[in-house]
Structures are given as C-alpha cells and as structure tokens.
Design an enzyme around this catalytic site. Sequence first.
Site, PDB file in Angstrom:
ATOM      1  N   SER A 145      -5.000 -12.731  -1.386  1.00 20.02           N
ATOM      2  CA  SER A 145      -5.532 -11.426  -1.003  1.00 20.02           C
ATOM      3  C   SER A 145      -6.270 -11.487   0.326  1.00 20.02           C
ATOM      4  CB  SER A 145      -6.506 -10.918  -2.066  1.00 20.02           C
ATOM      5  OG  SER A 145      -7.093  -9.718  -1.619  1.00 20.02           O
TER       6      SER A 145
ATOM      7  N   LYS B 201      -4.839 -11.834  -9.693  1.00 15.93           N
ATOM      8  CA  LYS B 201      -4.564 -11.020  -8.501  1.00 15.93           C
ATOM      9  C   LYS B 201      -4.205  -9.588  -8.897  1.00 15.93           C
ATOM     10  CE  LYS B 201      -3.787 -10.055  -4.133  1.00 15.93           C
ATOM     11  NZ  LYS B 201      -2.979  -8.906  -3.989  1.00 15.93           N
TER      12      LYS B 201
ATOM     13  N   HIS C 229      -7.321  -7.865  -9.684  1.00 16.96           N
ATOM     14  CA  HIS C 229      -7.968  -7.640  -8.378  1.00 16.96           C
ATOM     15  C   HIS C 229      -7.443  -6.343  -7.768  1.00 16.96           C
ATOM     16  CE1 HIS C 229      -7.680  -7.706  -3.966  1.00 16.96           C
ATOM     17  NE2 HIS C 229      -8.814  -8.381  -3.955  1.00 16.96           N
TER      18      HIS C 229
HETATM   19  C1  6PG Z   1      -4.570  -7.697  -0.984  1.00 23.33           C
HETATM   20  C2  6PG Z   1      -3.908  -6.394  -1.273  1.00 23.33           C
HETATM   21  C3  6PG Z   1      -2.446  -6.440  -1.064  1.00 23.33           C
HETATM   22  C4  6PG Z   1      -1.735  -5.158  -1.439  1.00 23.33           C
HETATM   23  C5  6PG Z   1      -1.843  -4.101  -0.430  1.00 23.33           C
HETATM   24  C6  6PG Z   1      -1.134  -2.804  -0.766  1.00 23.33           C
HETATM   25  O1  6PG Z   1      -5.251  -8.149  -1.888  1.00 23.33           O
HETATM   26  O2  6PG Z   1      -4.430  -8.217   0.126  1.00 23.33           O
HETATM   27  O3  6PG Z   1      -4.145  -6.075  -2.617  1.00 23.33           O
HETATM   28  O4  6PG Z   1      -1.951  -7.501  -1.811  1.00 23.33           O
HETATM   29  O5  6PG Z   1      -0.412  -5.401  -1.601  1.00 23.33           O
HETATM   30  O6  6PG Z   1      -3.175  -3.834  -0.211  1.00 23.33           O
HETATM   31  O7  6PG Z   1      -1.171  -2.476  -2.091  1.00 23.33           O
HETATM   32  P1  6PG Z   1      -0.614  -1.053  -2.545  1.00 23.33           P
HETATM   33  O8  6PG Z   1       0.617  -0.776  -1.756  1.00 23.33           O
HETATM   34  O9  6PG Z   1      -0.308  -1.152  -3.995  1.00 23.33           O
HETATM   35  O10 6PG Z   1      -1.704  -0.089  -2.250  1.00 23.33           O
END
Ligand code: 6PG
Length: 469
Positions: free
Chosen positions: A129, A183, A186
């Site tokens: 993340s 995750k 998260h």
């Molecule tokens: C992270 C985010 C990432 C996620 C995007 C978009 O932890 O870096 O969670 O993994 O994929 O932020 O997520 P959505 O398209 O579902 O909003």
Amino acid sequence: MSENNLGDIGLIGLGTMGANLTLNIAENGFKVAVHNRTTSRIGDFIAGAGSLREQLIGCETLEALIGALKKPRSVILMVPAGPIVDDYISALRALMDADDLIIDAGNANFHDTNRRAAGGEPFLGIGVSGGEEGARHGPSIMGGGPRDQWNRVAPILEAIAADYEGAPCATWMGEGGAGHAVKTVHNGIEYADMQMIAETYGIMRDGFGMQPQQIADVFNQWNQGVLKSYLMEISGQVSAAIDPQTHRPVLDIILDRAGQKGTGRWTAIEAQHLGVPASVIEAAVAARNLSAQLDTRKTGEDIFGAAPLPVDPEALTIGTLENALIAGKIMCYAQGFELLAAMSGANGWSLPMPDIARVWREGCIIRSTMLNDMATALQKQPGVNLMFSDFFASRLRETQDDLRATVSKAAGSGLPAPALSAGLSYFDIMRTGRSTANLIQAQRDFFGAHGFERIDADGAHHGPWGAGG
Ligand code: 6PG
C-alpha cells in the site's frame, strides 16, 4: 552471465506500481531483472531509470528473466489481480526450480491467494500500500505465506518499505492469504476514511456554504491534531488546488462519480460472509456505488428537489465536525479490527493485531497518528474491541456527543452522512444492554416456530401464539 551480474530479484509488470517498486528496490542496492508483457516498455523504462539503470536487467522473455536471476530465484508479480496472475504462475513454474519463489504483490483477493498457496510451491502474497509515491519511496507491506519464504526476501522488503521511527513497515501476517487479507481490510477502511472525510466536506460545502479554500484550511487545521493522517493531508491539498484551464477550484470541476477496483467491496463481502458487523465500511462502499448512479440521482433531484437546508454554524461548529470524524474513525477501525479477528479465526491464522496497526502507521494510504495509539491499545489489551479499550473509550466519551450532533444536524438539513451515521448507530447498539432483538425472536417464533430463549429460564421456548408458534 556471471553470478555478480545476476539479479537479486525479478519483477514482472512495469505499470506504475511495478515500475516504482523496481526503482525503489534498485535504489536500495539490489539488482532487479524486469519483464513486461508489452516488451517495448522494458527498454523505455530502463532508459528512463537514470543512475539506477546499472541495477536493472531487461528481459524480453520469461526464459531470459529466469536465466538472469540468482538461485534460489524470487520473482515479484505486479500485474492486475485475477486470471493474469494464474497465467504467470503457470508459465513461471514451468521454467523454475522447485525452491524458486513467486511473490504476488498485486491487490489479489485473499481467497485466490489461499488457493494459490495451497499448491505447496514457494509462494507469497504481499499487500503493498501507498500508491505510486509509496511504491517508489516506501510502501507499507503486509506479507503472507510460509514464514521461511518471507524470511528469505524480508531483507529486500524491509529495505524498501516505509519506516516508522526506524521500524520497517513490512510485516509477515501469517500463512497463505494472510497478507492480502490484511490489505483487503486496509482498503475497506480506506474507503470508509475517505467517505467520512467527504461527508464532513459535504456539510461544510452544502450546509455551511464554505468555499474549497476555506474547507482546505479546515482540513489543514485538522491535520495538525488527532486526525493527522495522509488522507487528511491530501484532502487539504486537493481542496486548495486550482484548475489551470478554468482557474476554478479543481474540486468544483471534478465529476461526483467515484471509481473503485473492488477491494472495499471484498471487505464488505467478507464481513457479511463471516457475520461480522462492518457497517461503516459497508456504508462507504454503498456510497461509492450510489455515486456512480449519477443519472438516477439527477432524476431524484428533479422529483424531490435537492437544495439541502443550510446548517446553523452556531448549532454545528467546525470543532463539532472534527470530533464527529474522530468518533466515526474509531468506530470504523473498531469494526475493521473485529473483522480481522474473525478472518484470522476462520482461516486458521493468528493475525498480529498490534503489528497490523504498526505496519499501517507509515507508507500506506490510511497512515495516521491515531494508528500509533491503536497499536498501543491493542498491545495493552489484547482481544479488546478497540472502542472498549481504555484509551479509545475515553476518546469516545469526549466525542460521541459531537458525532450525534453532526449526524442529527446533517439529517435535519438533508445532507447525507451514511458512514458517520453507521458509526453512530454502531456506537449506540454496542452500548445497549437490552436491544430490540427480543421482538425479532418473537416474530421468528411466530412465523417459523424457531423458538426463543427466555430471560428467566434456560432452554428453548415457544410463544403463546397458537398454530404459528
Ligand atoms: C493502496 C490503495 C490501492 C488501491 C487504490 C484504488 O493501499 O495503495 O489501496 O491499493 O488500489 O487506492 O482503489 P480503488 O480503485 O478501489 O478506490
């Protein structure tokens, strides 16, 4: 290729996240062999890598990638979640030795990771993340799979991860899909955090009539206090930004339709699957879904009229909103950690709750100072629902009135605040010793003879409602 020229690790998938992760690994002194399905991207990427070029080995085929790695080999997949991962796994396995390791670093569904790990070949699923910036300069990494395989690559993963006061934000969470499970939750929390901030934005914009720059000032001010977090920081930044084309605030020209890749939804599905309340996260997922129904909402506006009533700034102050957000956030994380505990039990893991809070303190999207207090609370009182922990119970005593005021004033003015409302309802249900489920039990017994428990006797009982009972 001489042993010295071989890569320490391989990476497949040079999209934004993969490319940034590669540069991060290279910058930390490791040699990375890279491959991308569209091979023209490989040369372009290496050419643009500046001084890190020396650390990179471009491989146009999987065979070349395998040949360019030190043994036992480790290859990171940074490709879209789903069948592509399975395709790469089979293609790689056909070329690899039995002790070579595949690491899926995408946003996989943890059930898929459990399945992929069950084969017994060395496999890790790691949640990464932090978006683009995090991947490049220090993400938060949630690992899952065999502990010995994690230990094998931990020196690389810990080196590239963010650190919180010297401690790397990279932790092994458990076997199989444990890392991707953490995750996933998260991301569910990420949805709820974002939604609750957006709800306070809505109250300020539509209830108080504030301009984006004024709202930015509030977010920046909140970012100095208990709510200090990455999402609050960027909310201040996006609220202050000006569109270069129109010279209007960027927020005013962005369509109110939010996208999603699905991980927030997976969290809600998992919560439903396990029968664990995650109502704040569910409300946030539903709000995203509703945001997508732009035309339908416009029809509703035509039928019912939109204009929310102004909110009396005397009755609801910026300080009240701040406390509401604090209380809502506590409820959201309380549910998130309860869900993690249930997932841990259902999958035979021992998810390390304090470590999860710790690994989220830096690098990831939901990083915040509150997570440090959560790590301390979960360490001090293992197994406690976060909202009942001494620290957060005391914080809730200070803030719950303001959450109540915010939700009720928002409702009175026609301003939707679904996630904050869900947080308030959770709070109120969780402190109700005698709920209304006695009526539900009576209804169930009436129409289905399901029986009920009595408050004054053991065993199963039926009501005096004749044939129905
Ligand atoms: C992270 C985010 C990432 C996620 C995007 C978009 O932890 O870096 O969670 O993994 O994929 O932020 O997520 P959505 O398209 O579902 O909003």
